[in-house]
Design a protein around this motif. Structure first.
Motif, mmCIF file in Angstrom:
data_model
loop_
_atom_site.group_PDB
_atom_site.id
_atom_site.type_symbol
_atom_site.label_atom_id
_atom_site.label_comp_id
_atom_site.label_asym_id
_atom_site.label_seq_id
_atom_site.Cartn_x
_atom_site.Cartn_y
_atom_site.Cartn_z
ATOM 1 N N TRP A 1 -25.139 -28.008 -10.688
ATOM 2 C CA TRP A 1 -24.322 -27.577 -11.824
ATOM 3 C C TRP A 1 -25.167 -27.388 -13.090
ATOM 4 N N SER A 2 -26.351 -27.985 -13.127
ATOM 5 C CA SER A 2 -27.220 -27.857 -14.303
ATOM 6 C C SER A 2 -27.469 -26.402 -14.670
ATOM 7 N N ARG A 3 -27.486 -25.544 -13.686
ATOM 8 C CA ARG A 3 -27.765 -24.126 -13.948
ATOM 9 C C ARG A 3 -26.662 -23.477 -14.782
ATOM 10 N N LEU A 4 -25.446 -23.977 -14.640
ATOM 11 C CA LEU A 4 -24.317 -23.419 -15.379
ATOM 12 C C LEU A 4 -23.918 -24.282 -16.566
ATOM 13 N N LEU A 5 -24.607 -25.391 -16.752
ATOM 14 C CA LEU A 5 -24.321 -26.288 -17.874
ATOM 15 C C LEU A 5 -25.617 -26.539 -18.647
ATOM 16 N N PRO A 6 -26.138 -25.524 -19.319
ATOM 17 C CA PRO A 6 -27.436 -25.662 -19.987
ATOM 18 C C PRO A 6 -27.438 -26.639 -21.153
ATOM 19 N N ASP A 7 -26.255 -27.005 -21.656
ATOM 20 C CA ASP A 7 -26.184 -27.929 -22.790
ATOM 21 C C ASP A 7 -25.843 -29.359 -22.380
ATOM 22 N N VAL A 8 -25.916 -29.636 -21.075
ATOM 23 C CA VAL A 8 -25.593 -30.965 -20.553
ATOM 24 C C VAL A 8 -26.729 -31.424 -19.640
ATOM 25 N N GLU A 9 -27.124 -32.677 -19.769
ATOM 26 C CA GLU A 9 -28.125 -33.262 -18.871
ATOM 27 C C GLU A 9 -27.398 -34.010 -17.763
ATOM 28 N N ILE A 10 -27.579 -33.578 -16.516
ATOM 29 C CA ILE A 10 -26.814 -34.107 -15.392
ATOM 30 C C ILE A 10 -27.668 -35.023 -14.527
ATOM 31 N N SER A 11 -27.094 -36.149 -14.165
ATOM 32 C CA SER A 11 -27.621 -37.017 -13.119
ATOM 33 C C SER A 11 -26.488 -37.261 -12.128
ATOM 34 N N ALA A 12 -26.812 -37.297 -10.846
ATOM 35 C CA ALA A 12 -25.785 -37.518 -9.826
ATOM 36 C C ALA A 12 -26.172 -38.700 -8.952
ATOM 37 N N VAL A 13 -25.192 -39.497 -8.614
ATOM 38 C CA VAL A 13 -25.415 -40.680 -7.785
ATOM 39 C C VAL A 13 -25.582 -40.261 -6.332
ATOM 40 N N GLU A 14 -26.652 -40.755 -5.719
ATOM 41 C CA GLU A 14 -26.920 -40.493 -4.303
ATOM 42 C C GLU A 14 -26.688 -41.775 -3.523
ATOM 43 N N LEU A 15 -25.622 -41.815 -2.749
ATOM 44 C CA LEU A 15 -25.319 -43.003 -1.969
ATOM 45 C C LEU A 15 -26.235 -43.080 -0.752
ATOM 46 N N PRO A 16 -26.523 -44.302 -0.260
ATOM 47 C CA PRO A 16 -27.369 -44.427 0.925
ATOM 48 C C PRO A 16 -26.713 -43.809 2.147
ATOM 49 N N GLY A 17 -27.561 -43.260 3.021
ATOM 50 C CA GLY A 17 -27.081 -42.684 4.267
ATOM 51 C C GLY A 17 -26.864 -41.198 4.238
ATOM 52 N N ARG A 18 -27.194 -40.541 3.111
ATOM 53 C CA ARG A 18 -27.004 -39.087 3.009
ATOM 54 C C ARG A 18 -28.056 -38.503 2.065
ATOM 55 N N GLY A 19 -28.154 -37.174 2.077
ATOM 56 C CA GLY A 19 -29.083 -36.494 1.185
ATOM 57 C C GLY A 19 -30.493 -37.019 1.325
ATOM 58 N N SER A 20 -31.101 -37.388 0.205
ATOM 59 C CA SER A 20 -32.474 -37.890 0.211
ATOM 60 C C SER A 20 -32.585 -39.313 0.763
ATOM 61 N N ARG A 21 -31.443 -39.955 1.062
ATOM 62 C CA ARG A 21 -31.426 -41.340 1.552
ATOM 63 C C ARG A 21 -30.844 -41.422 2.960
ATOM 64 N N LEU A 22 -31.071 -40.382 3.731
ATOM 65 C CA LEU A 22 -30.410 -40.237 5.020
ATOM 66 C C LEU A 22 -30.727 -41.380 5.978
ATOM 67 N N SER A 23 -31.944 -41.914 5.907
ATOM 68 C CA SER A 23 -32.349 -42.929 6.876
ATOM 69 C C SER A 23 -31.889 -44.332 6.510
ATOM 70 N N GLU A 24 -31.288 -44.505 5.328
ATOM 71 C CA GLU A 24 -30.901 -45.840 4.873
ATOM 72 C C GLU A 24 -29.541 -46.258 5.437
ATOM 73 N N PRO A 25 -29.327 -47.566 5.577
ATOM 74 C CA PRO A 25 -28.019 -48.053 6.026
ATOM 75 C C PRO A 25 -26.933 -47.698 5.002
ATOM 76 N N VAL A 26 -25.767 -47.331 5.502
ATOM 77 C CA VAL A 26 -24.642 -47.010 4.614
ATOM 78 C C VAL A 26 -24.026 -48.293 4.075
ATOM 79 N N LEU A 27 -23.298 -48.158 2.961
ATOM 80 C CA LEU A 27 -22.522 -49.270 2.415
ATOM 81 C C LEU A 27 -21.063 -49.093 2.814
ATOM 82 N N THR A 28 -20.374 -50.201 3.017
ATOM 83 C CA THR A 28 -18.979 -50.133 3.470
ATOM 84 C C THR A 28 -18.031 -50.975 2.622
ATOM 85 N N ARG A 29 -18.526 -51.518 1.493
ATOM 86 C CA ARG A 29 -17.673 -52.331 0.619
ATOM 87 C C ARG A 29 -17.806 -51.849 -0.813
ATOM 88 N N MET A 30 -16.677 -51.756 -1.498
ATOM 89 C CA MET A 30 -16.678 -51.264 -2.870
ATOM 90 C C MET A 30 -17.486 -52.169 -3.794
#
Length: 254
Positions: free
Chosen positions: A39-68
């Motif tokens: 979304w950064s490409r369409l929001l040039p006036d906002v600095e975006i960070s996104a949370v990457e949960l374990p078990g997906r994306g760049s953290r694919l090999s990590e154990p998932v979490l199952t409790r809030m």
């Protein structure tokens, strides 16, 4: 990803934009940070960070979490201590963003200067849908697709990808379906609710977020289904940028 960098394990950050409003995004169930960093490409006036949960994306090999509580504790640990920022969470991510904000208050930390929740009923509304996190892989994916869509035919046709997606969807639904809302003092944080006009989550369920904050909430419905922001991205992101830009910075620790 172009112009994006990983901050620790938990945050994927878009281009640095000093002096611009900061927005932390919390993905939907089964979602990854990359979609929101783009979304950064369409929001040039906002600095975006996104949370990457374990078990997906760049953290694919990590154990998932199952409790809030485990998930919230980890995220609270990486939230900024001082600089003002806003939060946006979609669906499951809306609930996580809300609980992170509540935990920040309990810890005496500075709160976000705006909370934007999307495509999720107020946490105080009891869940009525049957649990699905225990279902076999195909049944789980079929039910998620029936409820919300968003699963591509390419994923479903690839056994390896399908198993991978089912793994982290199951984890997110386990967090959601074992979550219990506990009443507390409403949050002193401005809150805006986004939703899709064709989503199964109705306007009353969105407006019910009012009981969770002290001020008057804003509710904005866009054309589209549960993933309305994919169907009308530019319109939605303009509205999102407007909310983020017009929020006065504040440090609300209680």
């Amino acid at each position: 990803m172009m112009n994006a960098r990983t901050t620790g394990r938990w945050l994927i950050r878009g281009p640095a934009r000093p002096g611009r409003p900061r927005l932390f995004c919390f993905p939907h169930g089964g979602g990854a940070a990359a979609e929101f960093v783009r979304w950064s490409r369409l929001l040039p006036d906002v600095e975006i960070s996104a949370v990457e949960l374990p078990g997906r994306g760049s953290r694919l090999s990590e154990p998932v979490l199952t409790r809030m509580d485990e998930l919230v504790a980890e995220v609270v640990g990486i939230m900024p201590a001082g600089a003002p920022y806003a939060m946006f969470g979609h669906s499951f991510g809306a609930l996580v963003a809300y609980e992170v904000t509540r935990e920040l208050r309990r810890a005496g930390r500075g709160l976000p200067n705006h909370l934007i929740v999307s495509g999720f009923p107020a946490p105080s509304i009891p869940r009525t849908e049957p649990s699905i996190h225990h279902l076999p892989e195909d049944d789980l994916l079929n039910e998620v697709g029936r409820r919300h869509g968003g699963l591509s035919s390419e994923v479903l046709a690839d056994p390896e990808r399908k198993t991978r997606v089912a793994r982290y969807l199951r984890a997110d639904y386990q967090i959601l379906e074992t979550y219990e809302w506990r009443a507390d003092t409403p949050l002193p944080v401005p809150l805006t609710v986004f939703g899709g006009s064709e989503d199964a989550i109705g306007a009353d369920a969105l407006r019910a977020w009012q009981r969770h904050v002290t001020g008057e909430i804003g509710v904005r419905c866009f054309p589209g289904d549960h993933f309305y922001f994919r169907q009308h991205k530019e319109t939605v992101l303009r509205a999102l940028a407007g909310v983020v830009r017009t929020t006065a910075p504040a440090d609300r620790a209680a």
